[in-house]
Scaffold this motif. Sequence first.
Motif, PDB file in Angstrom:
ATOM      1  N   PRO A 151       0.983  -1.154  -0.151  1.00  0.00           N
ATOM      2  CA  PRO A 151      -0.081  -0.022   0.055  1.00  0.00           C
ATOM      3  C   PRO A 151       0.726   1.138  -0.026  1.00  0.00           C
ATOM      4  N   ARG A 152       0.314   2.408  -0.650  1.00  0.00           N
ATOM      5  CA  ARG A 152       1.130   3.568  -0.772  1.00  0.00           C
ATOM      6  C   ARG A 152       0.122   4.766  -0.325  1.00  0.00           C
ATOM      7  N   GLN A 153       0.525   5.520   0.426  1.00  0.00           N
ATOM      8  CA  GLN A 153      -0.056   6.791   0.950  1.00  0.00           C
ATOM      9  C   GLN A 153      -0.157   7.664  -0.081  1.00  0.00           C
ATOM     10  N   ILE A 154      -1.194   8.123  -0.688  1.00  0.00           N
ATOM     11  CA  ILE A 154      -1.555   9.138  -1.629  1.00  0.00           C
ATOM     12  C   ILE A 154      -2.297  10.283  -1.072  1.00  0.00           C
ATOM     13  N   GLY A 155      -1.458  11.460  -0.530  1.00  0.00           N
ATOM     14  CA  GLY A 155      -2.294  12.217   0.104  1.00  0.00           C
ATOM     15  C   GLY A 155      -3.130  11.685   1.432  1.00  0.00           C
ATOM     16  N   LYS A 156      -4.380  11.885   1.751  1.00  0.00           N
ATOM     17  CA  LYS A 156      -4.916  11.500   2.884  1.00  0.00           C
ATOM     18  C   LYS A 156      -5.405   9.894   2.572  1.00  0.00           C
ATOM     19  N   PHE A 157      -5.266   9.476   1.263  1.00  0.00           N
ATOM     20  CA  PHE A 157      -5.861   8.131   0.803  1.00  0.00           C
ATOM     21  C   PHE A 157      -4.828   7.076   0.769  1.00  0.00           C
ATOM     22  N   MET A 158      -5.242   5.720   1.274  1.00  0.00           N
ATOM     23  CA  MET A 158      -4.238   4.838   1.073  1.00  0.00           C
ATOM     24  C   MET A 158      -4.574   3.798  -0.160  1.00  0.00           C
ATOM     25  N   SER A 159      -3.806   3.872  -1.068  1.00  0.00           N
ATOM     26  CA  SER A 159      -3.845   3.299  -2.370  1.00  0.00           C
ATOM     27  C   SER A 159      -3.182   1.778  -2.311  1.00  0.00           C
ATOM     28  N   GLU A 160      -3.915   0.743  -2.512  1.00  0.00           N
ATOM     29  CA  GLU A 160      -3.630  -0.493  -2.450  1.00  0.00           C
ATOM     30  C   GLU A 160      -3.406  -1.278  -3.473  1.00  0.00           C
ATOM     31  N   ILE A 161      -3.641  -0.860  -4.623  1.00  0.00           N
ATOM     32  CA  ILE A 161      -3.439  -1.428  -5.945  1.00  0.00           C
ATOM     33  C   ILE A 161      -2.806  -0.328  -6.928  1.00  0.00           C
ATOM     34  N   LEU A 162      -2.209  -0.714  -7.925  1.00  0.00           N
ATOM     35  CA  LEU A 162      -2.049  -0.013  -9.116  1.00  0.00           C
ATOM     36  C   LEU A 162      -2.811  -0.231 -10.267  1.00  0.00           C
ATOM     37  N   VAL A 163      -3.784   0.660 -10.513  1.00  0.00           N
ATOM     38  CA  VAL A 163      -4.465   0.361 -11.868  1.00  0.00           C
ATOM     39  C   VAL A 163      -3.727   0.922 -13.103  1.00  0.00           C
ATOM     40  N   LEU A 164      -3.781   0.037 -14.111  1.00  0.00           N
ATOM     41  CA  LEU A 164      -2.768   0.029 -15.188  1.00  0.00           C
ATOM     42  C   LEU A 164      -3.465   0.882 -16.333  1.00  0.00           C
ATOM     43  N   GLY A 165      -2.937   1.758 -16.981  1.00  0.00           N
ATOM     44  CA  GLY A 165      -2.962   2.510 -18.300  1.00  0.00           C
ATOM     45  C   GLY A 165      -1.678   2.918 -18.943  1.00  0.00           C
ATOM     46  N   ALA A 166      -2.203   3.418 -20.267  1.00  0.00           N
ATOM     47  CA  ALA A 166      -1.192   3.747 -21.069  1.00  0.00           C
ATOM     48  C   ALA A 166      -1.717   5.298 -21.539  1.00  0.00           C
ATOM     49  N   SER A 167      -0.494   5.974 -22.048  1.00  0.00           N
ATOM     50  CA  SER A 167      -0.433   7.434 -22.365  1.00  0.00           C
ATOM     51  C   SER A 167      -1.115   7.517 -23.925  1.00  0.00           C
ATOM     52  N   ASP A 168      -2.301   8.409 -24.065  1.00  0.00           N
ATOM     53  CA  ASP A 168      -2.687   8.510 -25.524  1.00  0.00           C
ATOM     54  C   ASP A 168      -1.486   9.462 -25.921  1.00  0.00           C
ATOM     55  N   ASP A 169      -1.795  10.361 -27.155  1.00  0.00           N
ATOM     56  CA  ASP A 169      -0.952  10.814 -28.219  1.00  0.00           C
ATOM     57  C   ASP A 169      -0.482  12.420 -27.177  1.00  0.00           C
ATOM     58  N   GLU A 170      -1.523  12.720 -26.365  1.00  0.00           N
ATOM     59  CA  GLU A 170      -1.323  13.933 -25.580  1.00  0.00           C
ATOM     60  C   GLU A 170      -0.947  13.741 -24.023  1.00  0.00           C
ATOM     61  N   GLY A 171      -0.433  12.593 -23.809  1.00  0.00           N
ATOM     62  CA  GLY A 171      -0.024  12.156 -22.411  1.00  0.00           C
ATOM     63  C   GLY A 171      -1.234  11.797 -21.654  1.00  0.00           C
ATOM     64  N   ARG A 172      -2.291  11.858 -21.784  1.00  0.00           N
ATOM     65  CA  ARG A 172      -3.635  11.612 -21.069  1.00  0.00           C
ATOM     66  C   ARG A 172      -3.707  10.023 -20.812  1.00  0.00           C
ATOM     67  N   ILE A 173      -4.021   9.599 -19.556  1.00  0.00           N
ATOM     68  CA  ILE A 173      -4.034   8.022 -19.326  1.00  0.00           C
ATOM     69  C   ILE A 173      -5.394   7.424 -19.551  1.00  0.00           C
ATOM     70  N   VAL A 174      -5.159   6.300 -20.522  1.00  0.00           N
ATOM     71  CA  VAL A 174      -6.327   5.635 -20.979  1.00  0.00           C
ATOM     72  C   VAL A 174      -5.964   4.253 -20.095  1.00  0.00           C
ATOM     73  N   LEU A 175      -7.110   3.858 -19.473  1.00  0.00           N
ATOM     74  CA  LEU A 175      -6.993   2.514 -18.783  1.00  0.00           C
ATOM     75  C   LEU A 175      -6.990   1.418 -19.524  1.00  0.00           C
TER      76      LEU A 175
END
Length: 113
Positions: free
Chosen positions: A75-99
């Motif tokens: 688990p990784r603390q992201i601000g006040k939120f504990m993230s337990e998994i890493l959701v996977l994505g790839a960047s589109d042509d403009e660098g925006r994440i697509v799941l």
Amino acid sequence: MSNELAFEDFLKVDIRAGTVVDAQPYPEARRPAIKLWVDFGGEIGVRKSSAQITDHYSPETLIGKQVMAVVNFPPRQIGKFMSEILVLGASDDEGRIVLLAPDHNVPNGSRMH
């Protein structure tokens, strides 16, 4: 391309399919993000994550969507939120994440092969 990886090392990464069961805005995050709760089925259950995916997604459009995620990182603390998994994505042509997601529904908890 990244450095070569031994196949045995790749097998240590546990990537599973899960269904988003809840998604909430995360306005406290440094960069725009959405809090996700993803159901991986009986063995793993529901795990949560924070994802910077607001360019292509809103919380409402994510409910019921299947995604792929790494479920065996600590688990990784992201601000006040504990993230337990890493959701996977790839960047589109403009660098925006697509799941990344299966193109057909699979049982929650299905491991990537």
